[in-house]
Scaffold this active site. Structure first.
Site, PDB file in Angstrom:
ATOM      1  N   LYS A 130       0.869  -1.178   0.000  1.00  0.00           N
ATOM      2  CA  LYS A 130       0.000   0.000   0.000  1.00  0.00           C
ATOM      3  C   LYS A 130       0.905   1.227   0.000  1.00  0.00           C
ATOM      4  O   LYS A 130       2.052   1.159   0.457  1.00  0.00           O
ATOM      5  CB  LYS A 130      -0.880   0.011   1.253  1.00  0.00           C
ATOM      6  CG  LYS A 130      -2.120   0.851   1.129  1.00  0.00           C
ATOM      7  CD  LYS A 130      -3.273   0.102   0.492  1.00  0.00           C
ATOM      8  CE  LYS A 130      -4.452   1.030   0.245  1.00  0.00           C
ATOM      9  NZ  LYS A 130      -5.641   0.298  -0.216  1.00  0.00           N
ATOM     10  N   ASP A 170      -6.977   4.341  -4.615  1.00  0.00           N
ATOM     11  CA  ASP A 170      -7.643   4.214  -3.312  1.00  0.00           C
ATOM     12  C   ASP A 170      -8.266   5.589  -3.066  1.00  0.00           C
ATOM     13  O   ASP A 170      -8.487   6.348  -4.025  1.00  0.00           O
ATOM     14  CB  ASP A 170      -6.625   3.816  -2.220  1.00  0.00           C
ATOM     15  CG  ASP A 170      -7.298   3.442  -0.889  1.00  0.00           C
ATOM     16  OD1 ASP A 170      -7.898   2.357  -0.817  1.00  0.00           O
ATOM     17  OD2 ASP A 170      -7.237   4.231   0.072  1.00  0.00           O
ATOM     18  N   SER A 383      -8.438  -6.022 -10.254  1.00  0.00           N
ATOM     19  CA  SER A 383      -7.103  -5.478 -10.540  1.00  0.00           C
ATOM     20  C   SER A 383      -6.159  -6.605 -10.951  1.00  0.00           C
ATOM     21  O   SER A 383      -5.333  -6.448 -11.857  1.00  0.00           O
ATOM     22  CB  SER A 383      -6.513  -4.792  -9.306  1.00  0.00           C
ATOM     23  OG  SER A 383      -7.004  -3.489  -9.190  1.00  0.00           O
TER      24      SER A 383
HETATM   25  P1  NDP Z   1     -13.265   7.672  -2.573  1.00  0.00           P
HETATM   26  O1  NDP Z   1     -12.186   8.672  -2.458  1.00  0.00           O
HETATM   27  O2  NDP Z   1     -13.895   7.436  -3.895  1.00  0.00           O
HETATM   28  O3  NDP Z   1     -14.438   7.983  -1.520  1.00  0.00           O
HETATM   29  C1  NDP Z   1     -14.204   8.118  -0.152  1.00  0.00           C
HETATM   30  C2  NDP Z   1     -15.490   8.525   0.507  1.00  0.00           C
HETATM   31  O4  NDP Z   1     -15.303   8.508   1.911  1.00  0.00           O
HETATM   32  C3  NDP Z   1     -15.948   9.929   0.158  1.00  0.00           C
HETATM   33  O5  NDP Z   1     -17.345   9.982   0.218  1.00  0.00           O
HETATM   34  C4  NDP Z   1     -15.321  10.765   1.266  1.00  0.00           C
HETATM   35  O6  NDP Z   1     -15.981  12.001   1.509  1.00  0.00           O
HETATM   36  C5  NDP Z   1     -15.501   9.819   2.433  1.00  0.00           C
HETATM   37  N1  NDP Z   1     -14.492  10.060   3.468  1.00  0.00           N
HETATM   38  C6  NDP Z   1     -13.150  10.022   3.323  1.00  0.00           C
HETATM   39  N2  NDP Z   1     -12.546  10.296   4.486  1.00  0.00           N
HETATM   40  C7  NDP Z   1     -13.539  10.500   5.371  1.00  0.00           C
HETATM   41  C8  NDP Z   1     -13.579  10.808   6.742  1.00  0.00           C
HETATM   42  N3  NDP Z   1     -12.453  10.957   7.450  1.00  0.00           N
HETATM   43  N4  NDP Z   1     -14.802  10.931   7.339  1.00  0.00           N
HETATM   44  C9  NDP Z   1     -15.946  10.770   6.640  1.00  0.00           C
HETATM   45  N5  NDP Z   1     -15.970  10.465   5.329  1.00  0.00           N
HETATM   46  C10 NDP Z   1     -14.785  10.335   4.725  1.00  0.00           C
HETATM   47  O7  NDP Z   1     -12.630   6.314  -1.983  1.00  0.00           O
HETATM   48  P2  NDP Z   1     -13.076   4.827  -2.227  1.00  0.00           P
HETATM   49  O8  NDP Z   1     -14.543   4.726  -2.338  1.00  0.00           O
HETATM   50  O9  NDP Z   1     -12.230   4.264  -3.309  1.00  0.00           O
HETATM   51  O10 NDP Z   1     -12.576   4.135  -0.874  1.00  0.00           O
HETATM   52  C11 NDP Z   1     -13.394   4.077   0.298  1.00  0.00           C
HETATM   53  C12 NDP Z   1     -12.856   3.006   1.224  1.00  0.00           C
HETATM   54  O11 NDP Z   1     -12.856   1.738   0.556  1.00  0.00           O
HETATM   55  C13 NDP Z   1     -11.421   3.202   1.727  1.00  0.00           C
HETATM   56  O12 NDP Z   1     -11.307   2.661   3.022  1.00  0.00           O
HETATM   57  C14 NDP Z   1     -10.614   2.344   0.754  1.00  0.00           C
HETATM   58  O13 NDP Z   1      -9.369   1.941   1.312  1.00  0.00           O
HETATM   59  C15 NDP Z   1     -11.546   1.168   0.605  1.00  0.00           C
HETATM   60  N6  NDP Z   1     -11.333   0.348  -0.585  1.00  0.00           N
HETATM   61  C16 NDP Z   1     -11.402   0.894  -1.838  1.00  0.00           C
HETATM   62  C17 NDP Z   1     -11.232   0.097  -2.946  1.00  0.00           C
HETATM   63  C18 NDP Z   1     -11.446   0.609  -4.312  1.00  0.00           C
HETATM   64  O14 NDP Z   1     -11.485  -0.196  -5.248  1.00  0.00           O
HETATM   65  N7  NDP Z   1     -11.628   1.908  -4.526  1.00  0.00           N
HETATM   66  C19 NDP Z   1     -10.855  -1.312  -2.814  1.00  0.00           C
HETATM   67  C20 NDP Z   1     -10.891  -1.815  -1.458  1.00  0.00           C
HETATM   68  C21 NDP Z   1     -11.082  -0.982  -0.398  1.00  0.00           C
HETATM   69  P3  NDP Z   1     -15.478  13.390   0.812  1.00  0.00           P
HETATM   70  O15 NDP Z   1     -15.790  13.241  -0.649  1.00  0.00           O
HETATM   71  O16 NDP Z   1     -16.280  14.450   1.489  1.00  0.00           O
HETATM   72  O17 NDP Z   1     -13.999  13.465   1.086  1.00  0.00           O
END
Ligand code: NDP
Length: 451
Positions: A130, A170, A383
């Site tokens: 990561k 991510d 992936s």
């Molecule tokens: P995105 O950046 O697309 O979305 C993240 C979302 O979470 C946004 O709505 C963001 O809000 C919100 N967010 C981020 N930080 C905070 C916080 N501290 N408090 C509240 N809301 C928060 O990311 P992903 O959807 O890709 O990833 C989300 C999760 O899934 C992560 O934990 C990631 O590691 C995990 N994941 C993702 C994968 C993928 O394929 N994308 C694969 C496996 C796991 P805002 O827009 O307001 O910042």
């Protein structure tokens, strides 16, 4: 060494805390796994003698580097970049890059550790890694993001490669950021290889990658419910987050007949008691741009919904909770509230969204609990398929990929089941995922001897 000489869980964790001071997220992730692994290896001398868990909890290497870039006003900005290569026993390091102001070594070490078990569970040949940076792309111009990504890759390129380490996206790293980084890698090395996944379809990306994590989460839910003679249809679902994982999980849940009533972002959560239709989910997808906290605009577009500033959605009664935003967004108190309101299943879309004491609440209450390392593995699985497509220079068709994703999630569910049955009949998926993920990596490490 006699069996009685082995360190116990407490001594093991003391060592982890001593060697990794202040890295609380890393401690949390290691503890969550270690509890189940110590139980599993209690009578398995070979894993003790070879110190396998101790070795998996010590990353192969942690690279940290300076990333300088110039903003649109001509100011020099300095960020920190990282790549944590946790374990490559079963394949090249694989895992996303996160760009968010909260990024630090502890968070990336926890994510790389988790990724090792998750990738093992997919059945594909991928080790765990990561990386990322404390750079926040939200609110930056495209040119600023480009300059940052190019500078980041100018250092990262020497640590990655299609057979060495293959990063992906991510939080904060989507197709735009992957494009700038892939372009820079190609330019520096003069090689066109699958060094990153999550690429655009025109330049080596895979169909179905975008939706794979969120869809996979709901497939895992479907399999868990099916195993206890239940279905997704008709369930009231609370989703947190509104990014890639959350929106695609919501989309698939709606397609399977569930009623999704919440979504959230860093500004708060939306409660839509009428339910998010596909049209509403697509509106969220289209309107989540490059600025944080944009979800508040939803209520002006769809009357009847309410926005709850600064709050998380877990107080809304639901049958199913899908935390899909970020780590530690579901606390013990949230878990107790969900249980009190009758939640039947909790499936983690984000990585480690539930605190360890929150997980305990669900396990004690016999709530079906799908842990992230199993439930959100659909993304890294596709992936892995992107890597295969890049190697063969052939693109799989959408139907094939959708079918493969479904099969992989079903397999992950069966792998978990193998070690998940508790004596009282409860299916402890968290335990099942930890042990199944560990065993494959551990056996490969044993084959290699002491390294
Ligand atoms: P995105 O950046 O697309 O979305 C993240 C979302 O979470 C946004 O709505 C963001 O809000 C919100 N967010 C981020 N930080 C905070 C916080 N501290 N408090 C509240 N809301 C928060 O990311 P992903 O959807 O890709 O990833 C989300 C999760 O899934 C992560 O934990 C990631 O590691 C995990 N994941 C993702 C994968 C993928 O394929 N994308 C694969 C496996 C796991 P805002 O827009 O307001 O910042």
């Amino acid at each position: 060494m006699a069996v009685s000489d082995h360190v116990n869980l407490e001594q093991f964790m003391d060592g982890v805390l001593r060697r990794n001071p202040g890295e609380t997220e890393f401690h949390q992730a290691v503890y969550e796994v270690a509890v189940d692994i110590f139980d599993f290896i209690e009578d398995k001398e070979v894993y003790h003698a070879a110190q396998i868990l101790r070795r998996i909890a010590e990353p192969d290497r942690v690279v940290s580097f300076r990333v300088c870039w110039e903003d649109d006003c001509g100011n020099v900005r300095v960020q920190r970049g990282y790549r944590v290569q946790n374990n490559n026993a079963i394949g090249p390091y694989k895992g996303g890059l996160r760009f968010h102001r909260s990024v630090n070594q502890s968070i990336l070490k926890f994510l790389a550790f988790e990724q090792t078990f998750k990738n093992s569970l997919t059945g594909l040949a991928m080790g765990g890694g990561k990386g990322g940076s404390d750079f926040n792309p939200k609110g930056k111009s495209d040119n600023e993001v480009m300059r940052f990504c190019q500078s980041f890759m100018t250092e990262l390129y020497r640590h990655v490669g299609e057979h060495t380490d293959v990063p992906a996206g991510d939080i904060g790293v989507g197709a735009r950021e992957i494009g700038y980084m892939f372009g820079q890698y190609k330019r520096i090395t003069n090689r066109y290889v699958g060094v990153l996944t999550g690429k655009g379809l025109e330049w080596g990306g895979s169909l179905v990658r975008k939706e794979s994590t969120g869809y996979g989460v709901v497939y895992f839910l479907e399999d868990m419910l099916k195993h206890s003679n239940d279905v997704v249809e008709g369930k009231v679902v609370a989703v947190s987050g509104s990014g890639n994982v959350a929106t695609h999980a919501a989309e698939k849940a709606v397609q399977l007949g569930a009623k999704v009533v919440t979504m959230s972002d860093s500004g708060g959560f939306v409660h839509d008691p009428d339910g998010f239709t596909l049209e509403k989910v697509h509106w969220v997808m289209a309107h989540k741009g490059h600025r944080s906290g944009q979800l508040a605009d939803y209520v002006a577009e769809f009357p009847g919904a309410t926005f709850h500033e600064g709050e998380r959605p877990w107080k809304v009664p639901c049958d199913v909770a899908l935390p899909c935003a970020t780590q530690n967004e579901l606390s013990k108190a949230d878990a107790e509230l969900l249980v009190k309101n009758g939640v039947k299943a909790v499936v983690e879309g984000a990585n480690m969204p539930t605190t360890n004491d929150g997980v305990k609440v669900f396990r004690d209450a016999r709530v079906l609990f799908g842990p992230a390392k199993a439930a959100n593995a659909g993304g890294v699985a596709v992936s892995g398929l992107e890597m295969s497509q890049n190697s063969t220079r052939l693109m799989l068709r959408e139907e094939e990929l959708q079918g493969l994703l479904r099969d992989i999630m079903l397999n992950i569910h069966s792998n978990c089941l193998e070690y998940a049955k508790r004596p009282d009949g409860y299916v402890d998926y968290a335990k099942g995922a930890n042990i199944a993920g560990f065993k494959k990596v551990a056996d490969a490490m044993l084959a290699f001897g002491i390294q």
